[in-house]
Design a protein around this motif. Structure first.
Motif, mmCIF file in Angstrom:
data_model
loop_
_atom_site.group_PDB
_atom_site.id
_atom_site.type_symbol
_atom_site.label_atom_id
_atom_site.label_comp_id
_atom_site.label_asym_id
_atom_site.label_seq_id
_atom_site.Cartn_x
_atom_site.Cartn_y
_atom_site.Cartn_z
ATOM 1 N N ASN A 236 0.820 -1.205 0.000
ATOM 2 C CA ASN A 236 0.000 0.000 0.000
ATOM 3 C C ASN A 236 0.859 1.263 0.000
ATOM 4 O O ASN A 236 0.580 2.229 -0.714
ATOM 5 N N HIS B 203 -15.578 -3.388 8.042
ATOM 6 C CA HIS B 203 -14.886 -4.320 8.940
ATOM 7 C C HIS B 203 -15.871 -5.313 9.555
ATOM 8 O O HIS B 203 -15.603 -6.526 9.596
ATOM 9 N N GLU C 6 -6.694 -4.232 7.559
ATOM 10 C CA GLU C 6 -6.874 -3.172 6.561
ATOM 11 C C GLU C 6 -8.278 -2.565 6.660
ATOM 12 O O GLU C 6 -8.437 -1.337 6.566
ATOM 13 N N THR C 7 -9.298 -3.392 6.860
ATOM 14 C CA THR C 7 -10.652 -2.840 7.006
ATOM 15 C C THR C 7 -10.768 -2.036 8.294
ATOM 16 O O THR C 7 -11.456 -1.015 8.347
ATOM 17 N N ARG D 95 -8.314 -0.357 9.723
ATOM 18 C CA ARG D 95 -7.647 0.923 9.447
ATOM 19 C C ARG D 95 -8.569 1.822 8.640
ATOM 20 O O ARG D 95 -8.684 3.022 8.921
ATOM 21 N N PHE D 96 -9.254 1.243 7.661
ATOM 22 C CA PHE D 96 -10.146 2.023 6.798
ATOM 23 C C PHE D 96 -11.275 2.675 7.602
ATOM 24 O O PHE D 96 -11.530 3.866 7.482
ATOM 25 N N ALA E 8 -11.938 6.696 7.513
ATOM 26 C CA ALA E 8 -12.802 7.101 6.397
ATOM 27 C C ALA E 8 -14.052 7.824 6.885
ATOM 28 O O ALA E 8 -14.593 7.518 7.959
ATOM 29 N N ARG F 206 -17.763 4.639 5.997
ATOM 30 C CA ARG F 206 -17.107 3.393 6.421
ATOM 31 C C ARG F 206 -17.750 2.145 5.822
ATOM 32 O O ARG F 206 -17.541 1.042 6.297
ATOM 33 N N PHE G 120 -14.999 1.116 0.890
ATOM 34 C CA PHE G 120 -13.796 0.301 1.092
ATOM 35 C C PHE G 120 -13.372 -0.359 -0.217
ATOM 36 O O PHE G 120 -12.191 -0.358 -0.578
ATOM 37 N N GLU H 137 -11.668 2.077 -2.490
ATOM 38 C CA GLU H 137 -10.274 2.339 -2.121
ATOM 39 C C GLU H 137 -9.369 1.205 -2.567
ATOM 40 O O GLU H 137 -8.280 1.425 -3.097
#
Length: 521
Positions: free
Chosen positions: A166, A274, A310-311, A313-314, A318, A321, A326, A329
């Motif tokens: 990333n 997530h 990763e989800t 963190r997103f 964001a 959400r 997601f 991205e």
């Protein structure tokens, strides 16, 4: 050869000289064959480096090289200590590190290439800061005249590539995964993203075909063809979810699949990406599906945990959400096409780096539990192999060596504090420069303080007390499922599986080496 002495004798006569390369990687059966071939003329010539024996996990035994002189009396040993690749500061650091191993013959590498630069150790806050530091280091190297294909990033586990990929994409740096597949192209990642795509867009027939029978639920190609025949221009998922279609009425497995997707789609309307991903993994029993293949389970379980990270963190950053944003991205990140560039930064595991060389090498994840991997904590032979693995990585560097450690890292859905790898502290201070990136962080001296303290050893041991860890009836705490009780233990070693019952959450099965829980005392 063992069952038919005449056959063995024929081949032993035929080959007057037997030569073996990479001898440190031979296993027991290969050694029996080599010994048989050399039994007549006794002209056996082997080349190997005991300090690069890193394949014990696949059957190689370092004892073949360590015991060679005892097995073959009269052996002449020639040490090849001049190194033609690296500068002396890199070699001295590697020499000091590997000297901590007991199971070795001993040698001292040196070079005519001069002293060169000392190693740099970057101390980051987390895996994101670490990845950004890696990217900025590479940009600095390129500005100073390095080509991208002269630079390599090394890591202990495949899952670590996610944050690094990333960061490189965001920095516009072309890269190539050596000996592996890019994170978002790995099968288990594409499977789970396939579910999210279908939840987000019921018209996505490509994703439908990918995941309709993954994990296996008894919906084969014949059933899919019947669904296609009944679609009549509609999407395949709409056809399945329509209770009036014959295919759903006649096939309970198809009906159940439709109901699963319907519930996930309803959930996606109000939950974060997530939470939806967690539900997909849980309701499809995707972890159990991966455990069916013990040879690949560890790597794939780590990968899906990284996708969860990763989800997480997103959704923490964001504005929107949802699954839709997601996936947008991810599409932007994974859609960057670097294939036209022949000059790429190399990413690979430390195992895959063996035999290669680069002007600059960046080794990431130097923390207790990653390198050395926590599965080696209670086995001295495995711990020494982890040290040899780090040694192999260090000696891939020709001119510059950069080391990276993070004070905390998201693992198994929880952010955990990490201690720097004991291996960092085995490199003398005059051979490594510490670059502290953390606000209010410990000093360089504290970072490299003695790793042999009783407190530190106790903390490592708490994770690997075998008798307590895998005992039926033991109480555990999981970061997502809460308190549970071990109900069953099956298998042994690397393939041991643990079944845990969590009140209100059901029964879950874990690969023991990767069980993301702590024990209640």
């Amino acid at each position: 050869f063992t069952a038919h002495p005449r056959v063995r004798e024929r081949y032993a006569r035929q080959f007057k000289y037997v030569l073996v390369d990479e001898f440190q990687d031979t296993n027991t059966i290969q050694m029996v064959m080599i010994d048989a071939l050399a039994s007549r003329h006794r002209n056996l010539f082997v080349v190997g480096d005991d300090d690069q024996a890193i394949y014990g996990w696949r059957g190689a035994t370092i004892e073949n090289i360590l015991q060679f002189e005892k097995v073959y009396r009269g052996t002449v040993t020639i040490r090849l200590e001049e190194n033609y690749r690296s500068t002396n500061n890199i070699l001295e650091a590697a020499n000091k590190l590997i000297a901590n191993n007991v199971g070795r013959k001993g040698k001292n590498l040196w070079s005519k290439k001069g002293k060169g630069e000392i190693a740099a150790l970057y101390s980051a806050n987390d895996e994101i800061d670490e990845a950004n530091a890696v990217r900025e280091t590479i940009i600095g190297l390129i500005r100073s005249g390095y080509r991208r294909d002269e630079i390599a990033i090394l890591y202990r586990t495949h899952a670590q590539s996610r944050a690094l990929e990333n960061a490189l994409r965001r920095g516009g740096l072309p890269y190539q995964i050596i000996g592996g597949v890019r994170f978002y192209e790995r099968k288990e990642i594409k499977d789970l993203l396939g579910y999210l795509k279908l939840v987000n867009n019921p018209d996505d027939d490509v994703s439908f075909r990918r995941i309709v029978n993954v994990p296996r639920r008894g919906i084969g190609q014949v059933s899919v063809e019947r669904i296609e025949g009944a679609a009549g221009g509609r999407s395949l998922l709409d056809t399945v979810m329509d209770a009036t279609t014959g295919v759903s009425r006649e096939n309970k497995k198809v009906k159940d699949f439709g109901e699963l997707l319907a519930s996930l789609r309803l959930m996606a309307g109000s939950k974060t990406a997530h939470e939806v991903l967690e539900a997909v993994i849980d309701r499809t029993k995707y972890r159990d599906y991966l455990l069916d293949d013990p040879k690949t389970a560890q790597v794939r379980l780590e990968n899906i945990e990284e996708l969860l990270v990763e989800t997480q963190r997103f959704v923490s950053t964001a504005a929107d959400r949802s699954c839709a944003f997601f996936l947008e991205e991810i599409a932007l990140l994974s859609g960057i096409d670097f294939l036209k560039s022949e000059e790429t930064v190399a990413l690979m595991t430390l195992h895959n780096s063996k035999g290669l060389e680069f002007r600059a090498v960046l080794i990431t994840g130097l923390e207790e539990g990653l390198l050395p991997h926590y599965s080696s904590f209670d086995d001295n032979e495995e711990l020494e192999e982890e040290r040899r693995l780090f040694y192999v990585g260090m000696t891939r560097a020709m001119e510059r060596l950069f080391l990276f450690t993070a004070s905390n890292r998201m693992r198994f859905g929880n952010r955990t504090g990490n201690e720097p790898s004991r291996f960092c502290c085995e490199i003398p201070g005059h051979l490594v420069k510490v670059v502290n990136m953390m606000d209010g962080a410990v000093s360089a001296a504290d970072l490299l303080r003695d790793m042999g303290s009783p407190v530190r050893k106790a903390r490592a041991g708490e994770r690997t007390v075998a008798g307590r860890r895998f005992r039926v009836g033991a109480s555990v705490v999981h970061p997502s499922f809460g308190r549970g009780t071990i109900r069953d233990v099956e298998g042994s070693g690397q393939e041991m599986k643990v079944t845990v019952a969590f009140p209100g959450k059901g029964t879950k099965k874990f690969l023991a080496n990767y069980a993301p829980f702590t024990f209640e005392t």
